[in-house]
Design a protein around this motif. Structure first.
Motif, PDB file in Angstrom:
ATOM      1  N   ASP A 153       1.117  -0.855  -0.453  1.00  0.00           N
ATOM      2  CA  ASP A 153       0.257   0.119   0.092  1.00  0.00           C
ATOM      3  C   ASP A 153       0.923   1.201  -0.055  1.00  0.00           C
ATOM      4  O   ASP A 153       1.626   1.165   1.041  1.00  0.00           O
ATOM      5  CB  ASP A 153      -1.226   0.209   0.951  1.00  0.00           C
ATOM      6  CG  ASP A 153      -2.008  -0.755   1.391  1.00  0.00           C
ATOM      7  OD1 ASP A 153      -2.641  -1.570  -0.274  1.00  0.00           O
ATOM      8  OD2 ASP A 153      -2.478  -2.078   2.057  1.00  0.00           O
ATOM      9  N   ILE A 154       0.726   1.669  -0.524  1.00  0.00           N
ATOM     10  CA  ILE A 154       1.834   3.370  -0.919  1.00  0.00           C
ATOM     11  C   ILE A 154       1.463   4.385  -0.072  1.00  0.00           C
ATOM     12  O   ILE A 154      -0.114   4.826  -0.649  1.00  0.00           O
ATOM     13  CB  ILE A 154       1.455   4.043  -2.792  1.00  0.00           C
ATOM     14  CG1 ILE A 154       1.912   2.208  -3.258  1.00  0.00           C
ATOM     15  CG2 ILE A 154       2.579   5.315  -3.155  1.00  0.00           C
ATOM     16  CD1 ILE A 154       3.660   2.335  -3.685  1.00  0.00           C
ATOM     17  N   ASN A 184       3.925  15.975  -5.027  1.00  0.00           N
ATOM     18  CA  ASN A 184       2.908  15.334  -6.696  1.00  0.00           C
ATOM     19  C   ASN A 184       2.934  13.948  -5.822  1.00  0.00           C
ATOM     20  O   ASN A 184       1.755  13.604  -6.770  1.00  0.00           O
ATOM     21  CB  ASN A 184       4.287  15.128  -7.919  1.00  0.00           C
ATOM     22  CG  ASN A 184       5.182  14.405  -7.985  1.00  0.00           C
ATOM     23  OD1 ASN A 184       5.219  13.479  -6.819  1.00  0.00           O
ATOM     24  ND2 ASN A 184       6.111  14.084  -8.812  1.00  0.00           N
ATOM     25  N   LYS A 185       2.991  13.704  -4.789  1.00  0.00           N
ATOM     26  CA  LYS A 185       2.420  12.330  -4.471  1.00  0.00           C
ATOM     27  C   LYS A 185       2.661  11.338  -5.212  1.00  0.00           C
ATOM     28  O   LYS A 185       1.511  10.086  -4.951  1.00  0.00           O
ATOM     29  CB  LYS A 185       1.062  12.247  -4.175  1.00  0.00           C
ATOM     30  CG  LYS A 185       1.132  14.188  -3.316  1.00  0.00           C
ATOM     31  CD  LYS A 185       1.544  13.523  -1.757  1.00  0.00           C
ATOM     32  CE  LYS A 185       0.806  14.499  -0.740  1.00  0.00           C
ATOM     33  NZ  LYS A 185       1.920  14.780  -0.037  1.00  0.00           N
ATOM     34  N   ILE A 186       3.506  10.858  -6.014  1.00  0.00           N
ATOM     35  CA  ILE A 186       3.769  10.282  -6.834  1.00  0.00           C
ATOM     36  C   ILE A 186       4.723   9.334  -5.989  1.00  0.00           C
ATOM     37  O   ILE A 186       5.568   9.650  -5.607  1.00  0.00           O
ATOM     38  CB  ILE A 186       4.510  10.749  -8.308  1.00  0.00           C
ATOM     39  CG1 ILE A 186       3.487  11.448  -8.799  1.00  0.00           C
ATOM     40  CG2 ILE A 186       4.791   9.265  -9.095  1.00  0.00           C
ATOM     41  CD1 ILE A 186       3.861  11.646 -10.074  1.00  0.00           C
ATOM     42  N   SER A 229       0.765   6.568  -7.645  1.00  0.00           N
ATOM     43  CA  SER A 229      -0.332   7.125  -6.620  1.00  0.00           C
ATOM     44  C   SER A 229      -0.363   6.658  -5.448  1.00  0.00           C
ATOM     45  O   SER A 229      -0.521   6.041  -5.060  1.00  0.00           O
ATOM     46  CB  SER A 229      -1.355   8.678  -7.651  1.00  0.00           C
ATOM     47  OG  SER A 229      -0.501   8.743  -8.088  1.00  0.00           O
ATOM     48  N   GLU A 230       0.247   8.147  -4.502  1.00  0.00           N
ATOM     49  CA  GLU A 230      -0.115   7.703  -2.940  1.00  0.00           C
ATOM     50  C   GLU A 230      -1.894   6.777  -2.523  1.00  0.00           C
ATOM     51  O   GLU A 230      -2.221   7.298  -3.337  1.00  0.00           O
ATOM     52  CB  GLU A 230      -0.322   8.620  -2.243  1.00  0.00           C
ATOM     53  CG  GLU A 230      -0.015   9.213  -0.705  1.00  0.00           C
ATOM     54  CD  GLU A 230      -0.160  10.211   0.829  1.00  0.00           C
ATOM     55  OE1 GLU A 230       0.063  10.045   1.340  1.00  0.00           O
ATOM     56  OE2 GLU A 230       0.316  11.013  -0.644  1.00  0.00           O
ATOM     57  N   GLY A 231      -1.941   5.719  -1.525  1.00  0.00           N
ATOM     58  CA  GLY A 231      -2.654   5.289  -1.967  1.00  0.00           C
ATOM     59  C   GLY A 231      -3.361   4.162  -2.476  1.00  0.00           C
ATOM     60  O   GLY A 231      -4.179   4.148  -2.178  1.00  0.00           O
ATOM     61  N   GLU A 232      -2.570   4.088  -3.227  1.00  0.00           N
ATOM     62  CA  GLU A 232      -2.910   2.612  -4.167  1.00  0.00           C
ATOM     63  C   GLU A 232      -2.120   1.954  -3.872  1.00  0.00           C
ATOM     64  O   GLU A 232      -1.124   1.310  -3.115  1.00  0.00           O
ATOM     65  CB  GLU A 232      -2.757   3.482  -5.897  1.00  0.00           C
ATOM     66  CG  GLU A 232      -3.071   4.810  -6.365  1.00  0.00           C
ATOM     67  CD  GLU A 232      -3.097   4.281  -7.992  1.00  0.00           C
ATOM     68  OE1 GLU A 232      -3.587   4.737  -8.594  1.00  0.00           O
ATOM     69  OE2 GLU A 232      -1.598   4.797  -8.263  1.00  0.00           O
ATOM     70  N   VAL A 248       1.884  -1.235 -14.166  1.00  0.00           N
ATOM     71  CA  VAL A 248       2.246  -0.109 -13.555  1.00  0.00           C
ATOM     72  C   VAL A 248       4.524  -0.485 -13.532  1.00  0.00           C
ATOM     73  O   VAL A 248       4.732   0.469 -13.457  1.00  0.00           O
ATOM     74  CB  VAL A 248       2.081   0.377 -11.990  1.00  0.00           C
ATOM     75  CG1 VAL A 248       1.202   0.390 -12.500  1.00  0.00           C
ATOM     76  CG2 VAL A 248       2.341  -0.303 -10.940  1.00  0.00           C
ATOM     77  N   PHE A 249       4.331  -2.047 -13.664  1.00  0.00           N
ATOM     78  CA  PHE A 249       6.213  -2.373 -13.647  1.00  0.00           C
ATOM     79  C   PHE A 249       6.105  -3.797 -14.172  1.00  0.00           C
ATOM     80  O   PHE A 249       5.934  -4.539 -13.403  1.00  0.00           O
ATOM     81  CB  PHE A 249       6.712  -2.479 -11.868  1.00  0.00           C
ATOM     82  CG  PHE A 249       8.137  -2.802 -11.607  1.00  0.00           C
ATOM     83  CD1 PHE A 249       8.475  -1.880 -11.550  1.00  0.00           C
ATOM     84  CD2 PHE A 249       7.943  -4.141 -11.399  1.00  0.00           C
ATOM     85  CE1 PHE A 249      10.201  -2.369 -11.260  1.00  0.00           C
ATOM     86  CE2 PHE A 249       9.550  -4.636 -10.960  1.00  0.00           C
ATOM     87  CZ  PHE A 249      10.235  -3.819 -11.477  1.00  0.00           C
ATOM     88  N   SER A 250       7.507  -4.061 -14.468  1.00  0.00           N
ATOM     89  CA  SER A 250       7.647  -5.486 -14.811  1.00  0.00           C
ATOM     90  C   SER A 250       9.031  -5.906 -14.617  1.00  0.00           C
ATOM     91  O   SER A 250       9.887  -4.504 -14.848  1.00  0.00           O
ATOM     92  CB  SER A 250       6.921  -6.235 -16.135  1.00  0.00           C
ATOM     93  OG  SER A 250       7.109  -5.252 -17.094  1.00  0.00           O
ATOM     94  N   GLY A 251       9.376  -6.517 -14.676  1.00  0.00           N
ATOM     95  CA  GLY A 251      11.038  -6.673 -14.371  1.00  0.00           C
ATOM     96  C   GLY A 251      11.319  -9.024 -14.863  1.00  0.00           C
ATOM     97  O   GLY A 251      10.892  -9.609 -14.175  1.00  0.00           O
TER      98      GLY A 251
END
Length: 190
Positions: A92-93, A102-104, A141-144, A174-177
């Protein structure tokens, strides 16, 4: 149709038993009541908040299974783990993960969640990241809530394992690795 408090609490308890990682917000929508009502119901029933439920399940189920690092060293909370096969964690961000202006979310938190999950899925006392190819596909973002899913693709050599990790917010990647993990040669059966 409005339910009685007793019926609602019974269904609430059943729902949380079936889906322990459901949020108070999701429960409020499901039952057509306020978030505060859900929180009061949980308190009356002695059901802890989501974060505590996750921590409790993670500590109980995965503490003995994770070999290459302590469960406290995993970034996020492991909710599913099958060593040398797959793993899932959630993060949880919060305000501590984002840029204040910017809350990112800062990228190193998403990387750390994925990397620690790639380490945790390895069935070995020693697992280290030898290399990684990563891609951020959208800002978080924050809250996601970020759900990272790790899958062991192959064991290339005796001491290397490829692990793919993909992270999602809802159903959006949102991300891959792709992580190349070094592991010791001291595996069972060798």
């Amino acid at each position: 149709m409005k339910r009685s408090k007793k019926d609602r609490q019974h269904l609430l308890q059943q729902t949380i038993e079936d889906m322990p990682f459901i949020t108070d917000e999701e429960l409020a929508k499901r039952f057509g009541v306020s978030i505060q009502t859900i929180r009061l119901d949980r308190m009356e029933l002695g059901i802890p908040e989501l974060r505590q439920r996750i921590k409790s399940v993670a500590t109980f189920q995965w503490n003995e299974k994770v070999k290459a690092l302590s469960i406290d060293e995993v970034i996020g909370e492991i909710i599913d783990l099958e060593l040398d096969n797959r793993a899932i964690s959630i993060l949880d961000i919060g305000h501590e993960h984002v840029f204040s202006r910017n809350k990112i979310a800062r990228g190193h938190h998403l990387f750390a969640q994925a990397n620690s999950l790639a380490v945790a899925v390895i069935d070995d006392e020693l697992a280290l990241t030898a290399g990684a190819e990563i891609k951020f596909t959208r800002q978080v973002s924050e809250g996601e809530r970020v759900v990272a899913k790790a899958k062991v693709l192959s064991t290339n050599r005796k001491d290397r394992t490829s692990v793919q990790v993909e992270s999602y917010v809802d159903s959006e990647k949102v991300f891959s690795g792709l992580f190349e993990m070094f592991r010791s040669n001291e595996q069972k059966g060798d």
